[in-house]
Design an enzyme around this catalytic site. Structure first.
Site, PDB file in Angstrom:
ATOM      1  N   HIS A  79       1.116  -1.199   0.026  1.00 29.22           N
ATOM      2  CA  HIS A  79      -0.117  -0.549   0.251  1.00 29.22           C
ATOM      3  C   HIS A  79       0.653   1.372  -0.067  1.00 29.22           C
ATOM      4  CE1 HIS A  79      -3.298   3.073   0.707  1.00 29.22           C
ATOM      5  NE2 HIS A  79      -2.573   3.050   1.907  1.00 29.22           N
ATOM      6  N   GLN A  81       3.568   2.147  -1.214  1.00 30.41           N
ATOM      7  CA  GLN A  81       4.741   1.837  -1.976  1.00 30.41           C
ATOM      8  C   GLN A  81       3.384   2.322  -3.370  1.00 30.41           C
ATOM      9  OE1 GLN A  81       7.964   1.582  -3.483  1.00 30.41           O
ATOM     10  NE2 GLN A  81       8.277   1.195  -1.092  1.00 30.41           N
ATOM     11  N   HIS A  83       1.202   4.128  -2.857  1.00 30.45           N
ATOM     12  CA  HIS A  83       0.330   5.530  -2.505  1.00 30.45           C
ATOM     13  C   HIS A  83       2.243   6.339  -3.159  1.00 30.45           C
ATOM     14  CE1 HIS A  83      -1.916   7.422   0.461  1.00 30.45           C
ATOM     15  NE2 HIS A  83      -1.722   8.004   1.121  1.00 30.45           N
TER      16      HIS A  83
END
Length: 110
Positions: A79, A81, A83
């Protein structure tokens, strides 16, 4: 446990700085929309600073991995990465949108 905490700190750095970068990029678009191109430029620069901080956290994780210190991949890490990559894309598009608003307003592009 200290290693797990360090990984969590890096992951949270990606999420927080990625989110801040995206927010600053959005503020740049909104400033350009109203014709405040100085503010737009400042917000894009601010977004770049947040992305640099996120990149530093990511680089630390990648360096550890390259040195053979494999980290357990978690959903939170994936998540984070995601984001960061979305924030980078959004920042790039925000720069283009600011340029588009400048062009519409007849302001010379840099």
């Amino acid at each position: 446990m200290a290693e797990e905490e360090a990984n969590l700190e890096a992951v949270m750095g990606l999420i927080i700085n990625g989110g801040n970068a995206k927010s600053s990029a959005m503020e740049a678009i909104m400033a350009a929309k109203t014709g405040d191109f100085d503010q737009a430029a400042a917000k894009l620069k601010e977004a770049d600073g947040f992305l640099a901080e996120a990149h530093n956290a990511q680089t630390g994780m990648l360096t550890k991995e390259a040195q053979g210190d494999h980290v357990k991949v978690t959903l939170l890490m994936v998540h984070s990465q995601d984001h960061m990559m979305n924030a980078i894309t959004f920042r790039d598009l925000a720069g283009e949108m600011v340029d588009l608003y400048k062009k519409i307003a007849g302001v010379p592009l840099n």
